[in-house]
Structure formats: structure tokens, C-alpha cells
Design an enzyme around this catalytic site. Structure first.
Site, PDB file in Angstrom:
ATOM      1  N   SER A 139       0.837  -1.209   0.000  1.00  0.00           N
ATOM      2  CA  SER A 139       0.000   0.000   0.000  1.00  0.00           C
ATOM      3  C   SER A 139       0.866   1.249   0.000  1.00  0.00           C
ATOM      4  O   SER A 139       0.575   2.217  -0.702  1.00  0.00           O
ATOM      5  CB  SER A 139      -0.872   0.032   1.257  1.00  0.00           C
ATOM      6  OG  SER A 139      -1.628  -1.122   1.358  1.00  0.00           O
ATOM      7  N   ARG A 255      -9.257   1.102 -11.128  1.00  0.00           N
ATOM      8  CA  ARG A 255     -10.020   0.752  -9.917  1.00  0.00           C
ATOM      9  C   ARG A 255     -11.494   0.462 -10.208  1.00  0.00           C
ATOM     10  O   ARG A 255     -12.019  -0.550  -9.726  1.00  0.00           O
ATOM     11  CB  ARG A 255      -9.883   1.862  -8.864  1.00  0.00           C
ATOM     12  CG  ARG A 255      -8.612   1.686  -8.068  1.00  0.00           C
ATOM     13  CD  ARG A 255      -8.349   2.786  -7.063  1.00  0.00           C
ATOM     14  NE  ARG A 255      -7.089   2.486  -6.405  1.00  0.00           N
ATOM     15  CZ  ARG A 255      -6.300   3.372  -5.826  1.00  0.00           C
ATOM     16  NH1 ARG A 255      -6.623   4.639  -5.806  1.00  0.00           N
ATOM     17  NH2 ARG A 255      -5.178   2.990  -5.260  1.00  0.00           N
ATOM     18  N   GLY A 349     -26.586 -24.203   0.301  1.00  0.00           N
ATOM     19  CA  GLY A 349     -26.380 -25.272   1.286  1.00  0.00           C
ATOM     20  C   GLY A 349     -25.181 -26.128   0.916  1.00  0.00           C
ATOM     21  O   GLY A 349     -24.167 -25.610   0.442  1.00  0.00           O
ATOM     22  N   GLU A 373      -4.858  -3.267  -6.270  1.00  0.00           N
ATOM     23  CA  GLU A 373      -5.050  -1.875  -6.704  1.00  0.00           C
ATOM     24  C   GLU A 373      -5.507  -0.957  -5.574  1.00  0.00           C
ATOM     25  O   GLU A 373      -6.359  -0.085  -5.751  1.00  0.00           O
ATOM     26  CB  GLU A 373      -6.008  -1.830  -7.893  1.00  0.00           C
ATOM     27  CG  GLU A 373      -5.425  -2.679  -8.999  1.00  0.00           C
ATOM     28  CD  GLU A 373      -6.118  -2.529 -10.317  1.00  0.00           C
ATOM     29  OE1 GLU A 373      -6.681  -1.466 -10.577  1.00  0.00           O
ATOM     30  OE2 GLU A 373      -6.050  -3.485 -11.093  1.00  0.00           O
ATOM     31  N   GLY A 374      -4.928  -1.185  -4.406  1.00  0.00           N
ATOM     32  CA  GLY A 374      -5.255  -0.357  -3.236  1.00  0.00           C
ATOM     33  C   GLY A 374      -6.280  -1.051  -2.376  1.00  0.00           C
ATOM     34  O   GLY A 374      -7.404  -1.282  -2.811  1.00  0.00           O
TER      35      GLY A 374
HETATM   36  C1  LIG Z   1      -3.355 -11.535  -6.825  1.00  0.00           C
HETATM   37  C2  LIG Z   1      -2.604 -10.256  -6.730  1.00  0.00           C
HETATM   38  C3  LIG Z   1      -2.169  -9.622  -7.869  1.00  0.00           C
HETATM   39  C4  LIG Z   1      -1.417  -8.442  -7.788  1.00  0.00           C
HETATM   40  N1  LIG Z   1      -0.935  -7.863  -8.932  1.00  0.00           N
HETATM   41  C5  LIG Z   1      -0.120  -6.781  -8.840  1.00  0.00           C
HETATM   42  C6  LIG Z   1       0.496  -6.222 -10.001  1.00  0.00           C
HETATM   43  O1  LIG Z   1       0.275  -6.669 -11.125  1.00  0.00           O
HETATM   44  N2  LIG Z   1       1.365  -5.194  -9.849  1.00  0.00           N
HETATM   45  C7  LIG Z   1       1.650  -4.674  -8.609  1.00  0.00           C
HETATM   46  O2  LIG Z   1       2.444  -3.728  -8.529  1.00  0.00           O
HETATM   47  N3  LIG Z   1       1.073  -5.175  -7.483  1.00  0.00           N
HETATM   48  C8  LIG Z   1       0.203  -6.205  -7.579  1.00  0.00           C
HETATM   49  N4  LIG Z   1      -0.364  -6.735  -6.439  1.00  0.00           N
HETATM   50  C9  LIG Z   1      -0.023  -6.185  -5.129  1.00  0.00           C
HETATM   51  C10 LIG Z   1      -1.127  -5.384  -4.493  1.00  0.00           C
HETATM   52  O3  LIG Z   1      -1.288  -4.156  -5.149  1.00  0.00           O
HETATM   53  C11 LIG Z   1      -0.765  -5.241  -3.011  1.00  0.00           C
HETATM   54  O4  LIG Z   1      -0.938  -6.508  -2.422  1.00  0.00           O
HETATM   55  C12 LIG Z   1      -1.597  -4.215  -2.322  1.00  0.00           C
HETATM   56  O5  LIG Z   1      -1.177  -2.938  -2.715  1.00  0.00           O
HETATM   57  C13 LIG Z   1      -1.504  -4.316  -0.795  1.00  0.00           C
HETATM   58  O6  LIG Z   1      -0.191  -4.357  -0.374  1.00  0.00           O
HETATM   59  P1  LIG Z   1       0.294  -5.440   0.708  1.00  0.00           P
HETATM   60  O7  LIG Z   1      -0.229  -6.757   0.261  1.00  0.00           O
HETATM   61  O8  LIG Z   1       1.762  -5.299   0.864  1.00  0.00           O
HETATM   62  O9  LIG Z   1      -0.434  -5.065   2.031  1.00  0.00           O
HETATM   63  P2  LIG Z   1      -0.007  -3.943   3.069  1.00  0.00           P
HETATM   64  O10 LIG Z   1       0.218  -2.660   2.381  1.00  0.00           O
HETATM   65  O11 LIG Z   1       1.103  -4.473   3.914  1.00  0.00           O
HETATM   66  O12 LIG Z   1      -1.330  -3.831   3.938  1.00  0.00           O
HETATM   67  C14 LIG Z   1      -1.641  -4.753   4.991  1.00  0.00           C
HETATM   68  C15 LIG Z   1      -2.881  -4.208   5.727  1.00  0.00           C
HETATM   69  O13 LIG Z   1      -2.600  -2.897   6.264  1.00  0.00           O
HETATM   70  C16 LIG Z   1      -3.572  -1.966   5.811  1.00  0.00           C
HETATM   71  N5  LIG Z   1      -2.939  -0.660   5.588  1.00  0.00           N
HETATM   72  C17 LIG Z   1      -1.820  -0.408   4.880  1.00  0.00           C
HETATM   73  N6  LIG Z   1      -1.558   0.925   4.874  1.00  0.00           N
HETATM   74  C18 LIG Z   1      -2.534   1.518   5.580  1.00  0.00           C
HETATM   75  C19 LIG Z   1      -2.835   2.878   5.951  1.00  0.00           C
HETATM   76  N7  LIG Z   1      -2.069   3.912   5.554  1.00  0.00           N
HETATM   77  N8  LIG Z   1      -3.925   3.109   6.707  1.00  0.00           N
HETATM   78  C20 LIG Z   1      -4.723   2.099   7.120  1.00  0.00           C
HETATM   79  N9  LIG Z   1      -4.479   0.787   6.816  1.00  0.00           N
HETATM   80  C21 LIG Z   1      -3.425   0.504   6.058  1.00  0.00           C
HETATM   81  C22 LIG Z   1      -4.088  -2.524   4.514  1.00  0.00           C
HETATM   82  O14 LIG Z   1      -5.403  -2.064   4.233  1.00  0.00           O
HETATM   83  C23 LIG Z   1      -4.068  -4.018   4.794  1.00  0.00           C
HETATM   84  O15 LIG Z   1      -5.252  -4.373   5.463  1.00  0.00           O
HETATM   85  C24 LIG Z   1      -1.140  -7.886  -6.507  1.00  0.00           C
HETATM   86  C25 LIG Z   1      -1.608  -8.522  -5.336  1.00  0.00           C
HETATM   87  C26 LIG Z   1      -2.332  -9.681  -5.434  1.00  0.00           C
HETATM   88  C27 LIG Z   1      -2.799 -10.337  -4.148  1.00  0.00           C
END
Ligand SMILES: Cc1cc2nc3c(=O)[nH]c(=O)nc-3n(C[C@H](O)[C@H](O)[C@H](O)COP(=O)(O)OP(=O)(O)OC[C@H]3O[C@@H](n4cnc5c(N)ncnc54)[C@H](O)[C@@H]3O)c2cc1C
Length: 394
Positions: A139, A255, A349, A373-374
């Protein structure tokens, strides 16, 4: 509901046929084997031979004002339809993917021409991809650590990336890196890294709980050299502090599409449960009525979610700012869809929880709607910032 143009209706019909014949069965097979369909699967060749299915959906080359106004809506509506059949496989459709969105928001016209040119070759399937996410930066993209440094006429990239959709099969990946992590977002630069460039190595294909019909990979960049011309937008773009805005603009278009895929999945759950009610429930009585009331509730929720998505892309198609509405759609749709799938499971069910059935798979597939995507929590932050203008670091 809006009246679709003829072209969009035809595209939806085409996607429906492909969905029924290929995408749903391929998605079930991928789920069973936990592997995405291979890049040389005949379905992808069919998509390429169809003149590049995705290129036709996004209307590449169509420049009349009417066609331009319809493009984002057509992408939205066909995305919902393809996710109805299988969201995972729909994301594996050949095309520039998220990388194309990044090119459209960031690249120079010459770069767009250069990197999108390959997609006009319909003799085989081509993919593009985009990679921001790293082991320590999801994120909070400001924390990316992949470094880039200029060396003569080249840039040198070093670091590692994860969760890159279609990255292992892509002709090129748009990779975000930083000239200096201490600069945060202002240090970001985006590069096109072409497949086969020395030092670009796919480490693994991720195993996912759902949406297994498309591949997501981790890769490393070990002193990867790319020509200076592969810096998206050119140096001036970043001097005007547009780099991070470029990355974020990508998401304003994608998005609502991500959210609309959820609507398609919710519809699939609804239809599964409706079949059960029609075929297995008593023909009359309270049980059937209650089930139909719950199905009507699913439909209401999906209808509202679709309209929120449509509003966001309509703004984009009019060239109006839509970042708030894009976040609304991304935040609004997933819980509606989760509730739809959960209600469908209740109605079905035991038929719903058997893992040889589509509904149980959907229950796992939908989780990604909340993450990619966020995350939903991040959308809440984006929305409050825009509505109440509170400081970025609050
Ligand atoms: C199947 C899949 C395909 C993907 N494809 C791509 C791709 O093609 N290209 C790419 O670049 N990425 C891709 N991603 C990555 C995806 O964009 C990230 O997983 C996503 O941005 C979340 O990051 P993270 O998993 O590191 O979670 P984190 O950022 O570590 O978040 C963990 C938790 O903390 C919360 N959190 C984080 N920051 C805050 C904040 N400031 N305030 C409150 N809560 C917060 C989040 O909501 C979440 O609940 C993909 C992910 C998946 C699962």
C-alpha cells in the site's frame, strides 16, 4: 440503465461465448491444479487471432469522438462479463494489462507507439505487466527500494518485486524504481523492462488462495540495464513531479474496472444460487420465498455497485477528474460482492461448499477484490483525504 452502443453489445456477446466455452472451464481447472493456464494455451491464440480481443475491446486506433467516449465504458462492461465467467482467466487475457494503463498515463506518444506496437501482431499472444509492489512496499508505495541509477545512455535497475500479474509471460514489464528512497514519491521513476533483458529473473509464480487463473510472479532485477528511452515519460516528466501522479493516475482508470469484475463475480454467485432454488427447492412455500428475497437483495446491491463503477468511468470518458469516484467504486463493490457470495452459499447449502463446485471457488476468488489496486482501508484514507483535505501524513 444506460443504452449500450452496438459495438459494446457485440463485444459482450463475444466475451460471453468465450467465457462459456473456455474461461469458466479453464478457471475451474486452474483452481484444481493451483496453476495458471500456460501461456501457449490454445485459448490465448484464439484471443490473438480474433484481432487481439483486448485491443478490440479497448478500441485501439478508434479516434472518433463517439468511439473515444465509449471506450472506458466498453472496457468496464466487458470486464464485468468476463469476470462473470472467471475473473482469474479474464486477467490472463493477452494484452498490455496494467502496463498498458501505466503507458497511457505516463508514456510519451513515441513510447506508447513503440511498446504497444507488438500487440498488433496477432500471430501469437502478447502480454504486458506493471510492477510497483515489493516485499516491503505494498500500500505504501513510497517505500519502494528498487534502485535506479543513470549510467551514460542507460539506466541500471537493482532490486526485487513481487505480486506482478502476468509478469513472467509479458513482453515487457513497467517497473517502478527510485533514484533515492529518502525522496519518497518524488524519487520514483518508471521503466519498461523488456523480457529477456539480462538480470531480469522470475523467481517464482505465487500460489494464491483464489483467482488462480492468472499468474502472479516475484522477480529480481540484478543490475538490469535499460536504454534511457525506456524511462517512461522522459526525464522532464519527473522534473515536473509527475512521477507519482503517473502511477496513481493508472489506478483511476483501473479501480472501477477491478470493482466491476466483482459485480461480475457477484452475478455468477447469484445465478448459481438461483439455479439451486429453481431446481432443488420446494416449488412453493416460505423457504423458497426467503431465498428469492435474498437473491433480490443480492441483485439490488450489485445494481448499485455497477452504477458507482459506471459513474467513475463515465467521468474518465468525459476527461473529468475521477479519482474520488474511482475510490468510491473500489471501496463500495467488494463488501457487496462478499455478501452476495456468502448469501448464495447459504442458499445453496451443501451444494455450495463442495469444492468441485463453482461457488466454493468464488468464495476464495473474491478476496483479492479487497487487496489489489489499493486495499479497502487505503481507499478509505484516499476518500477522506479528498473529502476533508486533511494532511497527507495525518
Ligand atoms: C493476486 C494479486 C495480484 C497483484 N498484482 C499486482 C500487479 O500486477 N502489480 C503490482 O504492482 N502489485 C500487484 N499486487 C499487489 C497489491 O497491489 C498489493 O498486495 C496491495 O497494494 C496491498 O499491499 P500489501 O499486500 O503489501 O499489504 P499492506 O500494504 O502491507 O497492507 C496490509 C494491511 O494494512 C492496511 N494498511 C496499509 N496501509 C494503511 C494505511 N495507511 N492506513 C490504514 N491501513 C493501512 C491494509 O489495508 C491491509 O489491510 C497484486 C496482489 C495480489 C494479491
Amino acid at each position: 440503465m444506460i443504452e449500450l452502443d452496438r459495438r459494446t453489445r457485440e463485444m459482450v456477446e463475444e466475451v460471453r461465448e468465450l467465457g462459456r466455452e473456455y474461461m469458466r472451464p479453464m478457471g475451474l481447472e486452474s483452481d484444481r491444479t493451483a496453476l495458471p493456464p500456460p501461456a501457449d494455451h490454445p485459448f490465448y491464440l484464439i484471443c490473438a487471432r480474433k484481432g487481439g480481443l483486448v485491443s478490440r475491446i479497448i478500441g485501439e486506433g478508434e479516434e472518433s469522438p463517439e468511439a473515444l467516449a465509449w471506450k472506458p465504458m466498453r472496457v468496464l462492461i466487458t470486464s464485468e462479463e468476463s469476470a462473470y465467467w472467471d475473473r482469474g482467466v479474464s486477467l490472463s487475457l493477452p494484452g498490455p494489462g496494467l502496463g498498458g494503463a501505466a503507458l497511457r498515463s505516463t508514456a510519451t506518444p513515441e513510447q506508447r507507439q513503440r511498446f504497444l506496437q507488438g500487440f498488433t501482431d496477432h500471430s501469437r499472444a502478447h502480454w504486458g505487466a506493471m510492477s510497483l509492489t515489493e516485499p516491503g512496499a505494498g500500500s505504501d508505495v513510497a517505500r519502494i527500494q528498487t534502485r535506479c541509477r543513470k549510467d551514460g545512455d542507460e539506466w541500471v535497475l537493482t532490486g526485487s518485486k513481487m505480486f506482478c500479474s502476468n509478469g513472467a509471460r509479458a513482453d515487457w514489464v513497467v517497473v517502478w524504481a527510485t533514484i533515492d528512497p529518502s525522496l519518497g514519491r518524488e524519487g520514483h521513476r518508471a521503466f519498461v523492462v523488456e523480457q529477456g533483458t539480462p538480470g531480469f529473473d522470475v523467481i517464482k509464480i505465487e500460489h494464491k488462495m483464489g483467482s488462480r487463473g492468472y499468474e502472479t510472479c516475484s522477480f529480481s532485477l540484478d543490475d538490469v540495464r535499460v536504454p534511457a528511452d525506456n524511462l517512461l515519460g522522459g526525464e522532464a516528466f519527473y522534473e515536473s513531479r509527475q512521477g507519482f501522479k503517473g502511477a496513481m493516475a493508472t489506478f483511476n482508470t483501473t479501480r472501477p474496472i477491478h470493482a466491476a469484475q466483482g459485480v461480475g463475480m457477484g452475478r455468477a454467485a447469484h445465478d448459481f444460487a438461483l439455479d439451486i432454488v429453481r431446481n432443488d427447492y420446494p416449488a412453493h412455500g416460505r423457504r423458497r420465498e426467503r431465498a428469492l428475497e435474498r437473491l433480490a437483495e443480492i441483485r439490488r446491491g450489485l445494481h448499485a455497485a455497477r452504477l458507482v463503477c459506471m459513474h467513475a468511468v463515465w467521468l474518465a470518458s468525459q476527461g473529468k477528474p475521477n479519482s474520488l469516484e474511482a475510490s468510491y467504486s473500489k471501496l463500495y463493490a467488494p463488501p457487496v460482492v462478499f455478501r452476495a457470495v456468502a448469501a448464495a452459499l447459504d442458499i445453496a447449502g451443501e451444494a455450495g461448499v463442495r469444492n468441485d463446485r463453482h461457488l466454493e471457488k468464488l468464495y476464495r476468488d473474491v478476496k483479492i477484490l479487497d487487496i489489489g489496486e489499493g486495499t479497502s482501508q487505503v481507499q478509505r484514507v484516499v476518500i477522506s483525504r479528498q473529502l476533508f483535505d486533511f494532511p497527507r501524513d495525518a
